[in-house]
Write an enzyme that holds these catalytic residues in place. Sequence first.
Site, short mmCIF file in Angstrom:
data_model
loop_
_atom_site.label_atom_id
_atom_site.label_comp_id
_atom_site.label_asym_id
_atom_site.label_seq_id
_atom_site.Cartn_x
_atom_site.Cartn_y
_atom_site.Cartn_z
N ASP A 85 0.83 -1.21 0.00
CA ASP A 85 0.00 0.00 0.00
C ASP A 85 0.87 1.26 0.00
O ASP A 85 0.65 2.19 -0.77
CB ASP A 85 -0.85 0.05 1.27
CG ASP A 85 -2.20 -0.63 1.10
OD1 ASP A 85 -2.49 -1.13 0.01
OD2 ASP A 85 -2.96 -0.68 2.08
N GLU A 97 -3.73 7.35 2.70
CA GLU A 97 -4.24 6.60 3.84
C GLU A 97 -3.10 6.17 4.76
O GLU A 97 -3.25 6.12 5.97
CB GLU A 97 -5.00 5.36 3.34
CG GLU A 97 -5.45 4.47 4.46
CD GLU A 97 -6.31 3.31 4.02
OE1 GLU A 97 -6.40 3.03 2.82
OE2 GLU A 97 -6.89 2.68 4.91
N ASP A 156 -6.06 6.57 -2.01
CA ASP A 156 -6.23 5.28 -1.33
C ASP A 156 -5.52 4.26 -2.23
O ASP A 156 -6.04 3.89 -3.29
CB ASP A 156 -7.71 4.92 -1.16
CG ASP A 156 -7.88 3.71 -0.23
OD1 ASP A 156 -6.89 3.00 -0.01
OD2 ASP A 156 -9.00 3.50 0.26
N ILE A 172 -4.76 1.04 -2.13
CA ILE A 172 -5.61 -0.12 -2.44
C ILE A 172 -6.80 -0.09 -1.49
O ILE A 172 -6.64 -0.29 -0.29
CB ILE A 172 -4.87 -1.47 -2.29
CG1 ILE A 172 -3.70 -1.56 -3.27
CG2 ILE A 172 -5.83 -2.64 -2.54
CD1 ILE A 172 -2.89 -2.83 -3.18
N ASP A 173 -7.96 0.21 -2.05
CA ASP A 173 -9.17 0.14 -1.23
C ASP A 173 -9.71 -1.29 -1.33
O ASP A 173 -9.71 -1.87 -2.42
CB ASP A 173 -10.21 1.14 -1.74
CG ASP A 173 -11.45 1.13 -0.87
OD1 ASP A 173 -11.31 1.25 0.35
OD2 ASP A 173 -12.55 0.98 -1.41
N THR A 231 -8.45 -3.71 0.92
CA THR A 231 -7.20 -4.47 1.13
C THR A 231 -7.49 -5.93 1.51
O THR A 231 -6.78 -6.83 1.06
CB THR A 231 -6.36 -3.83 2.26
OG1 THR A 231 -6.53 -2.44 2.21
CG2 THR A 231 -4.89 -4.16 2.10
N ASP A 289 -11.29 7.23 0.86
CA ASP A 289 -12.20 6.25 0.24
C ASP A 289 -13.16 6.91 -0.73
O ASP A 289 -13.57 6.31 -1.72
CB ASP A 289 -13.10 5.57 1.31
CG ASP A 289 -12.34 4.71 2.29
OD1 ASP A 289 -11.43 3.98 1.86
OD2 ASP A 289 -12.66 4.76 3.49
C1 2IP Z 1 -11.91 -0.08 3.69
C2 2IP Z 1 -12.53 -1.04 2.70
C3 2IP Z 1 -13.58 -1.84 3.39
C4 2IP Z 1 -14.73 -0.93 3.82
C5 2IP Z 1 -14.17 0.21 4.69
C6 2IP Z 1 -12.99 0.94 4.04
O1 2IP Z 1 -10.77 0.52 3.15
O2 2IP Z 1 -13.07 -0.39 1.59
O3 2IP Z 1 -14.01 -2.82 2.53
O4 2IP Z 1 -15.66 -1.68 4.52
O5 2IP Z 1 -15.20 1.12 4.90
O6 2IP Z 1 -12.48 1.92 4.88
P1 2IP Z 1 -16.88 -2.47 3.82
O7 2IP Z 1 -16.34 -3.44 2.82
O8 2IP Z 1 -17.62 -3.12 4.95
O9 2IP Z 1 -17.69 -1.40 3.14
P2 2IP Z 1 -9.27 -0.22 3.14
O10 2IP Z 1 -9.42 -1.55 2.48
O11 2IP Z 1 -8.45 0.75 2.33
O12 2IP Z 1 -8.87 -0.32 4.59
CA CA Z 2 -9.85 2.46 1.84
#
Ligand code: 2IP
Ligand code: CA
Length: 378
Positions: free
Chosen positions: A54, A79, A153, A155-156, A158, A301
């Site tokens: 990341d 992030e 971000d 990798i959203d 992760t 995000d």
């Molecule tokens: C996370 C990721 C999660 C999400 C959470 C984000 O970011 O997108 O999947 O939760 O809100 O902050 P959910 O899948 O329940 O919506 P990261 O992967 O960058 O930590």
């Molecule tokens: Ca994210």
Amino acid sequence: MAELLRLLLDVSEKAANVARVCRQEAALFELLVQEKKGADKNKKFIKDFKTLADVIIQEMIRHDVCAQFPEMNGFIHGEESNTFENGLGESVTVTVCAKEEDTAALLAKVLDGDQTAASLLTKAIHQKLQLRDEEAESLQLSLSPDDVAIWIDPIDGTSQYIEGKEEEELDEGFCRSGLPCALVLIGVYLRATGQPVMGVINQPFKCKDFPGQGWRGQHFWGVSYGDVNVCSFLRPLCLQKRDHLSVLLSSSEKPVVKDVLTTLSNSKLMYASGAGYKILCVIQGLVDVYLLSEGSTFKWDSCAPHALLRALGGGISDLNECLRSYANESDGPRPELTYHEPHNRSQGVDRWANRGGIIAYLDSSVCDKTVAALAGKI
Ligand code: 2IP
Ligand code: CA
């Protein structure tokens, strides 16, 4: 300023390549999935590799943007923190250097002398590539780099990236979980007002053409500034056709929210992973709204996909503020998220949380209808 869009498209594709390389090359994949705990943990290792991947992507984007737009130095936020301390108390700052050999040496140090892994990553980071996108190439935009800042971000989603499930799309056109939910998000906002004006979304793992082949990705972009509202694809036509309200939620959404929405006539609740991925489903018109009642998403995000929604006439609002405005019968403008001001009384990442929850929509009347249904009940 359209040069910034073209640069962000190129660097998002490099980021997608880094994400793919980390899963495809055995030397890197081993590091990605090994999570040694307790006594087994190598104390010399600066940080778990998934966080490092990341950070490397984030720093590569920061490096490439500052190399072309030095005036943006100090205005590129991400992030991840790029300074790590290992179990021996040594601290290393991960940066991408101007010279390839310097990046390789720094990464070898962070990776505890693993030269193979360091050189594979360095090659992907310093690769020269140009993503062809005719519409982005012809775009004209009078916006100064001095006026904007960036949220990354790297990798959203992760957890989906690490788990690596190869998920098929549902009939609705999206996946509930798996690698396709992992996205690279780069959002640009105005320093003065915090309004999102440009967004690039890269999906490194869109599909495999044939089993056994490598992954193919796709990218999306949008610009919403002044009279310019352009998106890499057209506002979805299916919007008018749907006869029910389709709402995308996190599987961890509060039961009371699910209950209230279920009792609405003609509503359909659906679930998918990844905050960015859920907003992308709204952008593509696959669902009407994405709603989250808790403050568990952050500026990084939502900034990039928010700019695309705005370019298509939609937006992302603070859910609590919408509920408050509804209760007060206020007819002021819908409270859109902004990106420039931290919550000063909070600590750490919570400074940048979308604290009041969010509601992402393409059609504002659908947003209002959803808020009205929830008001006073959650
Ligand atoms: C996370 C990721 C999660 C999400 C959470 C984000 O970011 O997108 O999947 O939760 O809100 O902050 P959910 O899948 O329940 O919506 P990261 O992967 O960058 O930590
Ligand atoms: Ca994210």
